[in-house]
Design an enzyme around this catalytic site. Structure first.
Site, PDB file in Angstrom:
ATOM      1  N   ASP A  32      37.358 121.804  52.383  1.00  0.00           N
ATOM      2  CA  ASP A  32      36.200 122.327  53.056  1.00  0.00           C
ATOM      3  C   ASP A  32      35.258 122.890  52.492  1.00  0.00           C
ATOM      4  OD1 ASP A  32      36.412 125.932  53.331  1.00  0.00           O
ATOM      5  OD2 ASP A  32      38.300 124.882  52.649  1.00  0.00           O
TER       6      ASP A  32
ATOM      7  N   ASP B  98      37.945 127.168  64.569  1.00  0.00           N
ATOM      8  CA  ASP B  98      37.822 127.831  63.171  1.00  0.00           C
ATOM      9  C   ASP B  98      38.025 129.426  63.713  1.00  0.00           C
ATOM     10  OD1 ASP B  98      37.693 129.712  61.505  1.00  0.00           O
ATOM     11  OD2 ASP B  98      36.592 128.568  60.490  1.00  0.00           O
TER      12      ASP B  98
ATOM     13  N   GLU C 262      39.831 133.130  63.544  1.00  0.00           N
ATOM     14  CA  GLU C 262      39.732 134.048  62.725  1.00  0.00           C
ATOM     15  C   GLU C 262      39.621 135.738  62.655  1.00  0.00           C
ATOM     16  OE1 GLU C 262      38.465 133.882  58.849  1.00  0.00           O
ATOM     17  OE2 GLU C 262      37.701 131.311  59.341  1.00  0.00           O
TER      18      GLU C 262
END
Length: 320
Positions: A15, A104, A106
């Protein structure tokens, strides 16, 4: 760093983001990587300036690729951020080389800047709503379930360990030798980020499966849902819905009445006696077609109905 990658579990991949810089993708492929996640967007006001070079470069080197969106749930709604992602690189395309986009979500890395806590100031209930809004918008636009990147600890704390996202593939972030405990929504991970750096460029990842399974995730089969209803002893409906990511062509519907009745009307179909046949030349993604079959029963009592076949699906529509 260069070398040949060995995935801790499954197929190796990487990534990357703008911070990774310019990438020699052919070297990444030679090193063993089979897929790449590339950051596209963040919030509704940031787009990776290297996205085209990184995303396109990965594909040119033969890697399966995906775009990811770094969520800022305190700034705007989930649907708004999904829209921004879709318009700036996150849209899924049916080219056999593109995975569904990634959300994403987080720990808040900007606490000093935005004054929010680890959960961006949202309650667990509000966070789950935000996630639902994002993933629903992505599903509606692409026909695919967005991949969710997260950590188990953040998910437990900030969503109350929600179990509402079983349909979304999990990309688990846990640096170490094993994935460890999973968030409640999932019984297995699909991807695992095991380190932030290693023999390949960027983060070190693995796909939990085979190369052919990874390719299937990029290019899934068509998906059609068939339903039917006996509205009365004389009227029956059959609905074909394209719930998958691809247009579906040449869908054939056949039916035969039972219980002593014959077909007298079926718009869009051909019929004769007890038999009826319908055809859909092409059904776009997200669309549905309903056929209505009208019959004339030979008797006023007893069970009547229509047997319907659509591909491998068989329905029995009965009326008393």
């Amino acid at each position: 760093m260069t070398g040949v990658a060995q995935a801790a579990d499954g197929v190796p991949g990487v990534d990357v983001s703008n911070w990774t810089g310019d990438i020699d993708w052919q070297s990444v492929a030679t090193g063993g990587a089979k897929f790449a996640f590339v950051q596209a967007t963040e919030g509704t006001d940031y787009r990776n300036p290297r996205f085209e070079a990184q995303h396109g470069g990965a594909a040119a080197a033969g890697l399966i690729r995906s775009a990811y969106h770094f969520a800022q749930p305190h700034e705007s709604g989930g649907a708004a951020q999904a829209d921004y992602f879709l318009q700036n690189g996150g849209n899924w395309v049916s080219d056999g080389q593109t995975l569904p986009g990634v959300l994403d979500i987080e720990d808040n890395p900007y606490q000093d800047r935005n004054g929010k806590n680890h959960c961006y100031g949202l309650s667990a209930e509000d966070m789950v709503t935000w996630l639902k809004d994002f993933t629903a918008k992505y599903r509606e636009a692409t026909g695919r379930h967005a991949i969710i990147y997260t950590t188990t600890s953040w998910w437990q704390t900030c969503t109350g360990n929600s179990d509402k996202f079983k349909s979304n593939p999990l990309w688990l972030a846990r640096w170490g030798s094993d994935p460890g405990e999973l968030p409640k929504s999932w019984k297995k991970h699909t991807f695992w980020q095991s380190a932030d750096k290693g023999p390949l460029v960027g983060g070190q990842n693995s796909f939990n499966g085979s190369q052919s399974q990874l390719e299937s995730l990029a290019n899934p089969p068509a998906e059609v849902r068939v339903s039917g209803q006996a509205k009365s002893r004389k009227t029956y409906t059959v609905t074909i819905s394209n719930t998958g990511p691809h247009p579906v062509k040449d869908v054939k519907v056949s039916g035969r009445t039972f219980g002593g009745q014959r077909v007298v009307k079926a718009p869009g179909c051909t019929f004769s006696g007890t038999a009826v046949r319908c055809r859909i030349d092409e059904l776009p993604r997200g669309q549905k077609v309903t056929f209505t079959i009208t019959t004339k029963p030979a008797k006023s009592k007893g069970t009547v109905g229509v047997y319907v076949t659509v591909g491998s699906v068989k329905l029995t529509l009965k009326a008393g």
